[in-house]
Design an enzyme around this catalytic site. Structure first.
Site, PDB file in Angstrom:
ATOM      1  N   ASP A   1       9.509  21.996 -26.313  1.00 35.14           N
ATOM      2  CA  ASP A   1       9.492  23.075 -25.324  1.00 35.14           C
ATOM      3  C   ASP A   1      10.808  23.824 -25.201  1.00 35.14           C
ATOM      4  O   ASP A   1      10.858  24.932 -24.685  1.00 35.14           O
ATOM      5  CB  ASP A   1       9.225  22.477 -23.931  1.00 35.14           C
ATOM      6  CG  ASP A   1       7.754  22.290 -23.676  1.00 35.14           C
ATOM      7  OD1 ASP A   1       6.947  23.005 -24.284  1.00 35.14           O
ATOM      8  OD2 ASP A   1       7.423  21.427 -22.843  1.00 35.14           O
TER       9      ASP A   1
HETATM   10  C1  GLC Z   1       7.522  17.362 -22.318  1.00 31.21           C
HETATM   11  C2  GLC Z   1       6.262  18.189 -22.357  1.00 31.21           C
HETATM   12  C3  GLC Z   1       5.664  18.229 -23.735  1.00 31.21           C
HETATM   13  C4  GLC Z   1       6.699  18.612 -24.743  1.00 31.21           C
HETATM   14  C5  GLC Z   1       7.910  17.711 -24.655  1.00 31.21           C
HETATM   15  C6  GLC Z   1       9.019  18.127 -25.600  1.00 31.21           C
HETATM   16  O1  GLC Z   1       7.219  16.025 -22.466  1.00 31.21           O
HETATM   17  O2  GLC Z   1       5.293  17.680 -21.460  1.00 31.21           O
HETATM   18  O3  GLC Z   1       4.596  19.128 -23.768  1.00 31.21           O
HETATM   19  O4  GLC Z   1       6.117  18.540 -26.015  1.00 31.21           O
HETATM   20  O5  GLC Z   1       8.404  17.761 -23.333  1.00 31.21           O
HETATM   21  O6  GLC Z   1       9.622  19.309 -25.235  1.00 31.21           O
END
Ligand code: GLC
Length: 781
Positions: free
Chosen positions: A469
């Site tokens: 993210d």
């Molecule tokens: C959090 C989010 C997930 C994402 C991860 C890495 O756990 O819920 O969707 O893939 O962060 O950024």
């Protein structure tokens, strides 16, 4: 240092002191009613949606920590001394304390001034309510004259309004008391046909439904010392506006050794008469004990789907009990409502929920099918998807991620592998526009979207972000590319080949095989960095996760996915996973990326904004750790796979709970990396994809009992000192009791399989579907 221990016989974690390093919580309720419950009775409840139908108010990040909960106060009317048997909120030192978090219930027992209490909190299966059963005993030699108070603070249903719009909310709250039932009636007169009730099984002396009156001093007192409790009596306040609460005051006289049980029931109903029915139903202790038994049966059935006995106790505790339990909760609530997700923002994540099904599909495949349909219904016709949806309205929001839609292929594939229900591909399911298409078409469009939207190197565009993210590379040109999505694309095409073949789409199968090869070639051509795979290309075509970068030279995600997807030929697979071991592995887990970003890189975004060692900036992000385990299993390196498994395994950290800090019975999202002074400290427990993926890694790859389209595949990859382990697994209507022997002390390799006394020629166990038990002996070698 320990704060508790595992009682596996009862499937409980037993906390032995109230002030754990963080609130250690449990989830009560596995269907629509959910109660988050900490070891000192903190937490809140909601029905279906934590944002729109929140029942109890909770103050996140409050001072003191963990306030808002299911509180009980006990006052000795002679000495006027009072306390909370759950320690909070009065926080007087107890003579003894124990909290048992079990499957769907929590029991807090304590002793204070010779008053012994045991409070059982539970949400019975199939009910939209919670029960608190207080058993109280006088262990002193004198008769004790006690006032007992219950206390909850109601949330005015919409949790966002409740914490923001006080000009309105302070004038809408309504609560009242009739007999021994308190009703929370906010908005009941207009839009909502929902009310909350709070029942006491006993005749009450007095009550309060207005917070200010319960607290006293115009509401300036705290929950530590409310006026009602100080005085030993509530003031029968009726809430019209301000802050509706629920408190019953019960007067109890207990002779020496005398015991009494008081039952409180909190729940939701459409009308008052429904609540009255529950008063009768749960008036007696026997009725509550029966529900506790029902819960045990419910969890017996769910957990019996997969059971393992291995030489590693920490692993057994986790795979047999807590990991599966956590998979259920992450499946239910995605990343929506925990102690770290406030239940107001994210809804059910598209990417997250698809992955959550992977760890839960063996428990209740039908629920997974429903979930997949809900998710697919929020897909756009062009193939990509909303980023999340609300469980209440099923409507999607957000979007613009490069990976979301591809996860749908993995959840559908895993559902079909578990159930054999290939016809599911033909099910008509709407897109967000309302127009319908077969599930197969949904998957096809997902592939097409990623295939068509590629950047200068022919790799899928990165858009706002992919799985990570915080890797936000979307620049002015919109040309950034994700190597991870490219690898996921190849893995998804490989599944599509199988799905197309099995559903009689031969030409299609060939098409997907070609796409997979073509994308693999591109990756190997442009994204192989010499000793590991690059992570991405920025908007200006600069590599990310390359030895040429000063910071963020190597990222974890693209290494195991190169192996999982088959993109990496074996020599590159080994090389790349060796780089992971060398540059990213630590005793607390595998770090997401190294070296940490010390300064902000606008072309990379949030990943470089976190302090070094936290979150996506070089923490041990737990979710991709099992990808490394799976890759090592594919490569046959059982020792490494198990080393990674143990490094983040919560049960294995029980002895250093003061370092890990999060609950020793569930995975957390991240552990501070070695760039951070609190290296090893966990954060954000419970709702994380780590749960599902670790269950997949442990059960399907390390223990190697893996559902496949044609049957149950046997392919263990274990530490070579293991001589034997067993797995009992339910699969497509039969039970397989599998004993795996390892006489030659190998990591991997199956020499012989005997099913019901007969040798079989492949390592795929046949589908029996006959409701019977089958014995399977596997000899490794
Ligand atoms: C959090 C989010 C997930 C994402 C991860 C890495 O756990 O819920 O969707 O893939 O962060 O950024």
């Amino acid at each position: 240092m320990k704060f508790g221990y595992f009682d596996n016989k009862n499937r409980e974690y037993v906390i032995t002191r109230p002030n754990t390093p963080l609130p250690w919580i449990n989830y009560l309720g596995s269907e629509e009613y959910c109660a988050l419950m900490s070891n000192t009775a903190g937490g809140y409840s909601f029905y279906v949606d934590p944002r729109d139908q929140r029942i109890l108010r909770y103050r996140y990040d409050n001072v003191p920590f963990d306030r808002g909960g299911r509180y009980i106060y006990i006052r000795d009317n002679k000495s006027k001394d009072f306390y909370s048997p759950t320690w909070q909120p009065v926080m007087k030192e107890l003579d003894s304390y124990e909290c048992r978090h079990g499957m769907g219930y929590t029991v807090v027992s304590s002793l204070y001034d010779k008053i012994r209490t045991k409070i059982s909190y539970l949400v019975p299966p199939k009910e939209n309510l919670e029960i608190w059963m207080l058993e109280i005993k006088n262990e002193s030699k004198k008769t004790r004259d006690l006032s007992i108070f219950s206390f909850v603070e109601f949330c005015l249903w919409n949790a966002v309004e409740d914490m923001t719009n006080f000009q309105r909310t302070w004038s809408i709250g309504e609560a009242t008391c009739e007999g021994n039932i308190i009703y929370h009636l906010t908005e009941h007169r207009e839009e909502r046909n929902i009310l909350a009730y709070f029942i006491c099984s006993e005749k009450i002396d007095s009550f309060d439904t207005q917070r200010r009156d319960f607290l006293g001093n115009y509401g300036y007192n705290s929950l530590e010392k409310p006026d009602a409790v100080v005085k030993g009596k509530c003031s029968n306040s009726i809430a019209i506006g301000w802050a509706p609460v629920g408190s019953h005051c019960i007067k109890v006289k207990l002779k020496p050794r005398q015991e009494k049980t008081i039952i409180f029931v909190l729940g939701i109903a459409e009308k008052k008469s429904d609540a009255k029915m529950y008063r009768k139903k749960y008036k007696k202790k026997e009725a509550v004990l029966k529900e506790l038994k029902n819960l045990a049966v419910y969890w017996d059935e769910n957990l019996a789907k997969f059971k393992a006995e291995t030489p590693d106790e920490d692993m057994n505790t986790m795979v047999n009990i807590w990991n599966q339990y956590q998979c259920r909760m992450t499946f239910n609530w995605s990343r929506y409502a925990s102690y770290y997700e406030a239940g107001i923002g994210r809804g059910m994540g598209f990417r997250d929920s698809n992955q959550d099904t992977l760890g839960f599909v063996h428990q209740v495949p039908d629920k997974v099918k429903e979930r997949i349909v809900d998710l697919a219904s929020t897909q756009f016709e062009r193939g990509d998807a909303y980023h999340q949806y609300s469980p209440l309205t099923k409507k999607g929001t957000g979007g613009g991620y490069s990976d979301d839609h591809l996860w749908l292929i993995f959840s559908v594939a895993s559902y079909i592998k578990e159930t054999g229900n290939i016809k599911f591909l033909e099910k008509m399911v709407p897109y967000d526009t309302g127009k319908s298409g077969k599930i197969y078409d949904h998957l096809e469009r997902a592939i097409k979207f990623s295939w068509k939207h590629v950047g200068p190197h022919g790799l899928p565009l990165a858009y706002y972000a992919d799985w990570n993210d915080c890797l936000n590379m979307k620049g002015k040109k919109g040309k950034a590319e994700s190597v991870l999505v490219a690898e996921m694309f190849v893995a998804a095409c490989n599944e599509m080949v199988r799905l197309a073949e099995l559903s009689g789409r031969k030409t299609e199968a060939r098409k997907y095989a070609k796409l997979a090869i073509e994308m693999s070639d591109r990756i190997n051509k442009v994204a192989w960095g010499g000793a590991w795979y690059l992570r991405a290309f920025t908007d200006n075509r600069k590599p990310v996760g390359s030895s040429k970068n000063k910071e963020g030279k190597i990222y974890l995600e693209t290494q195991p996915w190169a192996v999982i997807s088959g993109v990496a030929p074996e020599n590159k697979g080994i090389k790349t996973m060796n780089s992971v071991k060398k540059m990213l592995a630590t005793e607390h887990g595998v770090i997401l990326q190294q070296p940490a970003y010390q300064t902000y890189h606008p072309e990379l975004g949030a990943v470089s904004a976190y302090p070094p060692g936290l979150k996506e900036n070089a923490a041990i992000f737990c979710h991709p750790n099992p990808w490394a385990m799976i890759a090592e299993c594919i490569l046959g390196r059982g020792e490494l796979a198990f080393e990674y498994y143990k490094a983040i395994l919560p049960t294995a950290k029980n002895n250093i709970a003061e370092v890990r800090k999060t609950e020793p019975y569930v995975y957390c999202q991240m552990v501070a990396g070695r760039d951070h002074p609190d290296f090893g400290e966990g954060k954000n427990s419970w709702l994380t994809g780590t749960a599902a993926w670790n269950f997949v890694a442990a059960s399907q790859y390390i223990l190697g009992v893996r559902p496949d389209y044609k049957g149950l595949l046997i392919d263990p990859c274990i530490p070579k000192k293991w001589e034997k382990f067993t797995v009992s697994r339910h699969f497509r209507g039969a039970r397989y009791n599998i004993t795996v022997l390892n006489p030659n002390k190998v990591y991997k390799g199956v020499k012989e399989i005997i099913v019901d006394g007969r040798k079989i020629s492949s390592n795929i166990l046949p589908v029996f579907g006959d409701g019977k038990e089958h014995s399977v002996v596997v000899v490794m070698g």
